[in-house]
Design an enzyme around this catalytic site. Structure first.
Site, mmCIF file in Angstrom:
data_model
loop_
_atom_site.group_PDB
_atom_site.id
_atom_site.type_symbol
_atom_site.label_atom_id
_atom_site.label_comp_id
_atom_site.label_asym_id
_atom_site.label_seq_id
_atom_site.Cartn_x
_atom_site.Cartn_y
_atom_site.Cartn_z
ATOM 1 N N LYS A 204 0.827 -1.200 0.000
ATOM 2 C CA LYS A 204 0.000 0.000 0.000
ATOM 3 C C LYS A 204 0.865 1.254 0.000
ATOM 4 O O LYS A 204 0.394 2.348 -0.251
ATOM 5 C CB LYS A 204 -0.981 -0.005 1.162
ATOM 6 C CG LYS A 204 -0.379 -0.092 2.524
ATOM 7 C CD LYS A 204 -1.504 -0.082 3.559
ATOM 8 C CE LYS A 204 -0.996 -0.554 4.906
ATOM 9 N NZ LYS A 204 -2.081 -0.870 5.815
ATOM 10 N N ARG A 205 2.137 1.067 0.273
ATOM 11 C CA ARG A 205 3.028 2.229 0.228
ATOM 12 C C ARG A 205 3.544 2.520 -1.192
ATOM 13 O O ARG A 205 4.084 3.577 -1.449
ATOM 14 C CB ARG A 205 4.202 2.037 1.197
ATOM 15 C CG ARG A 205 3.825 2.318 2.639
ATOM 16 C CD ARG A 205 4.911 1.887 3.597
ATOM 17 N NE ARG A 205 5.092 0.434 3.538
ATOM 18 C CZ ARG A 205 4.359 -0.430 4.240
ATOM 19 N NH1 ARG A 205 3.418 -0.005 5.044
ATOM 20 N NH2 ARG A 205 4.570 -1.719 4.142
#
Ligand code: GLU
Ligand code: ZN
Length: 492
Positions: free
Chosen positions: A260-261
């Site tokens: 998700k980063r």
């Protein structure tokens, strides 16, 4: 199925919504629709240090944008509310107390350092590291001693000493041996309940029948299954242990797990880039699921109608932005002209090319221009670049300097002058006659290369070398605008 299907999407509001999360939401939504079930949206916001209101709003907004409407949850309500965990703290306290009183959980006074040290020692001895049940059977005097030291205990779940197995909806029969699932913490020493407690508690109380979630959560499942057994004993929920299905990992660049980063996993990026929700969802559906018969283009409703969980694959899926873009382009082509114009209007407003409420003339102009770009758009973010020349006022209109360099050359001045005269006199300012007459004058009579002279005209009129078709664009712009733009070039 005896119980009515109830599934949940339960993100934590941290950071930007990301595509992995959307995939999970979509699969749950489709599963619910397919089975005439209920899609519950729950917000897991018990971690005050990481959760934010901004993220919460972004989540709701994204779900609405995608059209993943929920049957129960925030703003909608439902019989099992509230649906924000931060509003359910009393419930968790109560469940924790019951688990403790009935002996399913116990107080552990070990400090983190102590636990860590003993893990290290286990590793050195070649044992599987994990909490060693140190505090399982403390005597009263041992407890008194810890209390004297002012130690606050965590609450730990007492894992039953047995192998835990389940038939995973995606991965088939799975089992975890007792020694691989040590007693785990449910409540922190400061009283904060953890995901390990709140998530299964709510799944039980909200009578969730199926849990579809990412493979990264696979290791929580045996713990949760054991906890459900305890819930049955202490009367939390209706005694349902949900069926679990773990969706395959999504791999990104370089065959690494998409995190998700990673910037390319941010949903907001796709929204900004002008992906249609239909296109994005269609693509995300293919990350682990297949329609069958090689069909790769379908609506979310068609997905729901055909959503057999047995066709979810356990193999990692690869996120391929090229394919995602191609599917989006297909979706753009599929929209009706008024619908596409509508979506482009938003894009043009956002980029300040159109005012917040466009005039009827602007709307009409947009409708006429839409068919000129529909076939060539991949994402809506290309719209301002392709269409702004239709909308900007003459004072704002600029010709791209780079594009003008080798196209609007001195030697073409006489041809442009003659074109202006022709455009002034031509009886019908329409695509076909513009094409025929300009062609006759510039190519047949003056002997110019079509590519050269029409590129020059294109740059003069649209400001760019690459634009929607020239004659169609001219017709839509109308005589005055076209002439004034060419004359402006002549003056320079
Ligand atoms: N709040 C958890 C997460 O976002 C939910 C995981 C689950 O589906 O159990 O990771
Ligand atoms: Zn302990």
């Amino acid at each position: 199925m005896s119980n009515k299907v109830r599934v949940r999407f339960c993100p934590s509001p941290t950071g930007d919504p990301h595509v992995g999360m959307v995939r999970t939401a979509l699969f749950n939504w489709a599963f619910a629709k397919h089975n005439n079930g209920t899609f519950v949206f729950r917000i897991e916001d018990t971690d005050t240090s990481r959760d934010s209101e901004e993220s919460y709003q972004a989540l709701l907004d994204s779900m609405r944008w995608l059209g993943l409407n929920w049957d129960e949850g925030p703003e909608v309500g439902g019989p099992f509310g509230p649906y924000r965990q931060s509003e359910r703290m009393d419930i968790y306290k109560d469940v924790a107390k019951k688990l403790y009183e009935k002996g399913f959980a116990y107080h552990c006074y070990c400090t983190q350092e102590e636990v860590e040290e003993r893990r290290k020692a286990q590793k050195e001895k070649g044992q599987t590291p994990g909490y060693d049940a140190h505090c399982r059977e403390l005597t009263d005097s041992q407890i008194a001693e810890f209390k004297c030291k002012n130690r606050e205990p965590v609450l730990r779940f007492r894992m039953p000493s047995k192998t835990i197995s389940w038939n995973d909806l995606v991965r088939g029969e799975l089992s975890f041996k007792h020694e691989h699932i040590p007693d785990y913490v449910l409540v922190r020493a400061n009283g904060d309940p953890l995901y390990t407690l709140v998530n299964p508690t709510d799944d039980a109380l909200m009578e969730i029948t199926h849990v579809l979630r990412g493979e990264d959560l696979l290791s929580s499942t045996p713990r949760q299954i054991a906890l459900y057994e305890a819930f049955k004993e202490i009367g939390v929920g209706k005694g349902i242990t949900p069926d679990f299905g773990h969706l395959p990992y999504v791999m990104g660049e370089g065959n690494k797990k998409l995190s998700k980063r990673d910037p390319e996993s941010s949903l907001l990026l796709y929204r900004r880039e002008g992906f249609l929700p239909e296109g994005l969802l269609n693509y995300l559906a293919l990350l682990g699921w297949s329609f069958g018969n090689d069909i790769e283009f379908f609506s979310m409703q068609e997905m729901a109608d055909n959503f057999e969980i047995s066709r979810v694959s356990a193999n990692p899926a690869r996120f391929d932005i090229k394919k995602c873009t191609a599917i989006n382009a297909d979706w753009i082509r599929k929209l009706s002209v008024p619908e596409l114009a509508n979506r482009m209007e938003k894009q043009l407003i956002d980029s300040k090319i159109l005012p917040n409420s466009p005039s009827p003339e602007q709307k009409e102009l947009l409708i006429s221009a839409t068919p000129l770009v529909q076939e060539r758009l991949e994402t809506l973010s290309q719209v301002p670049g392709m269409l702004s020349f239709f909308f900007v006022s003459e004072s704002e209109f600029v010709v791209d300097k780079e594009d003008a360099k080798n196209t609007l050359t001195q030697d073409l001045l006489p041809a442009l002058e003659k074109s202006v005269k022709l455009l002034r006199d031509i009886p019908e300012f329409k695509t076909q006659s513009l094409h025929d007459e300009l062609n006759k004058l510039l190519v047949t009579e003056m002997g110019l290369k079509p590519r050269v002279i029409f590129t020059a005209l294109r740059v003069a009129v649209t400001g760019r070398k690459v634009s929607p078709p020239l004659f169609e664009s001219m017709e839509i712009m109308g005589r005055d605008k076209v002439i004034s733009r060419i004359e402006k070039c002549l003056k320079k």
